[in-house]
Write a protein that holds these residues in place. Structure first.
Motif, short mmCIF file in Angstrom:
data_model
loop_
_atom_site.label_atom_id
_atom_site.label_comp_id
_atom_site.label_asym_id
_atom_site.label_seq_id
_atom_site.Cartn_x
_atom_site.Cartn_y
_atom_site.Cartn_z
N SER A 39 -68.78 -55.02 -81.39
CA SER A 39 -68.18 -56.18 -79.98
C SER A 39 -67.08 -56.64 -79.89
O SER A 39 -66.56 -56.54 -80.88
CB SER A 39 -69.72 -56.87 -79.48
N HIS A 40 -66.07 -56.80 -78.25
CA HIS A 40 -65.19 -57.63 -77.95
C HIS A 40 -65.74 -58.50 -77.70
O HIS A 40 -65.14 -59.36 -77.12
CB HIS A 40 -64.81 -56.47 -77.90
N SER A 41 -66.96 -58.62 -77.06
CA SER A 41 -67.43 -60.06 -75.92
C SER A 41 -68.36 -61.04 -76.80
O SER A 41 -68.83 -60.17 -77.37
CB SER A 41 -67.88 -58.97 -74.86
N LEU B 156 -62.29 -63.31 -81.30
CA LEU B 156 -63.08 -63.25 -80.16
C LEU B 156 -62.30 -64.61 -79.75
O LEU B 156 -63.03 -64.83 -78.20
CB LEU B 156 -64.35 -63.19 -80.74
#
Length: 410
Positions: free
Chosen positions: A110-112, A55
């Motif tokens: 999630s990628h955030s 991340l």
């Protein structure tokens, strides 16, 4: 928590003299919920390096995945306790467990990192509400006189989550990736919800709690000291424990599989500490507090010096694990002795204190890691533990009477 965080709380409602019918399967469903929550709350501990790398954040910032749910849980413990009014507690538990399911799914997909933190904040609602309600609800499901056994089942779930859940999550993350670990957590949460829907009987509230009742515990000087000790030692514990995986990887130079095994050993040592604490507290609660602070302080302070290899790290992790097992029983026994009449209204306050300590510890440790290196988190935790022992030595002299007998988890 914690928490790792083993906090015992009592739902702030008037309990009946005896349950109309024993429901041990219902108690079991709550214990399974405790296991799942502990596993989910501390799942990032074994996965921080991988999460931070993917991340694009530092490991100290990634530690916010422990800080955020702790802070939310601190508020949720009070707001949920007051906000549920006279709702059937069975439905409340279903909803709280459901937040764990949704949280794991959000994190897994999630990628955030901000979205990850949102998912973890949602978990905090479930953690705070569960610990403010769950242990007491278990005592309503069993006949009078069997409450200690019911509570021991709940905290067995906590211990198993610490012993098996956290290192298992770390191992799954190492083999299949950290997202798979959260997918697995979501599956476990779904199974827990379905189990509770099947096994929990109706649990109507006897009365609503008001905000004005919550500070009752804080009106007792000895209890106030206990709350302060709780806050301090939880900060110390989680300033260090949140970053144990980066420490073992970077300073002790251990591979991921070895670290998973050491986390398992740490949890097993916690079970031994639970038993040891029961024996010490039966004689002196003050001695239990001092021993917890000293053992935790020495082991964490020694890690940067003596834990630079497998043998030294393993021995110190075992000693630290023993102190971890002693910690919740010691502070809970102190507060129970100080104000047994106020535990119903003060349960949410205690949960809030523990969660503030947990989240603050993760935050303080993260700041130390990012600015001074990962070893500094061990030093911060050790210093706070030693300070806790000193406070117990100097100001806890009125706790020399024998402690109320608690059932240690075997």
């Amino acid at each position: 928590m914690q928490n790792n965080t083993n906090t015992q709380a009592v739902e702030p409602v008037e309990l009946p003299a005896a349950a109309p019918r024993a429901s041990w399967p219902g108690v079991l469903s709550i214990a399974i919920g405790a296991f799942a929550l502990v596993t989910t709350e501390f799942l990032p501990v074994g996965l921080l390096p991988a999460i931070a790398a993917e991340l694009g954040v530092t490991e100290g910032v990634a530690g916010m995945m422990v800080t955020v749910p702790g802070l939310v849980a601190a508020v949720a413990a009070i707001l949920v306790t007051v906000g549920i009014g006279r709702a059937d507690r069975r439905f409340v538990l279903w909803g709280l467990t459901g937040t764990m399911l949704l949280s794991n799914l959000i994190v897994a997909f999630s990628h955030s990192f901000p979205l990850v933190l949102f998912g973890r904040a949602l978990l905090g609602v479930g953690v705070g509400g569960f610990w403010a309600l769950g242990p007491a609800l278990s005592t309503r499901l069993v006949p009078q006189g069997m409450e200690p056994k019911a509570l021991s089942m709940i905290f067995a779930g906590v211990s198993i989550g610490t012993v098996a859940g956290v290192p298992a999550g770390a191992l799954v993350g190492e083999l299949f990736g950290w997202r798979v670990a959260f997918h697995a957590g979501a599956l476990v949460a779904l199974l827990v919800v379905l189990t509770q829907m099947r096994l929990l009987p109706s649990l109507p509230a006897k009365e609503s709690i008001r905000f004005s009742q919550l500070p009752e515990l804080l009106r007792v000087p000895k209890a106030r000291l206990g709350i302060f000790i709780t806050l301090l030692i939880f900060i110390g514990q989680f300033a260090a424990y949140t970053y144990i995986t980066p420490f073992l990887a970077q300073v002790a130079h251990l591979d991921a599989k070895t670290i998973s095994i050491l986390l398992l050993v740490y949890g097993a040592a916690g079970l031994a500490g639970n038993v040891i604490a029961g024996k010490i507290l039966a004689r002196s609660v003050r001695a239990g507090l001092i021993a917890t602070g000293v053992v935790m302080g020495i082991s964490t302070l020694a890690l940067p010096l003596l834990g630079t290899g497998l043998i030294g790290a393993a021995l110190l992790v075992v000693v630290w694990g023993i102190a971890f097992g002693m910690m919740p029983m010691s502070v809970q026994t102190w507060i129970f002795q100080a104000a047994p009449h106020a535990m119903e209204s003060g349960g949410a306050v205690f949960v809030t204190t523990a969660q503030i300590g947990l989240s603050s510890g993760a935050l303080v440790g993260g700041l130390a890691v990012d600015h001074l290196g990962v070893s500094s988190a061990m030093v911060v935790g050790g210093v706070l533990a030693v300070v806790t022992a000193a406070i117990a030595l100097l100001w806890a002299r009125d706790a020399e009477k024998p402690a109320v007998k608690l059932h240690a988890v075997h």
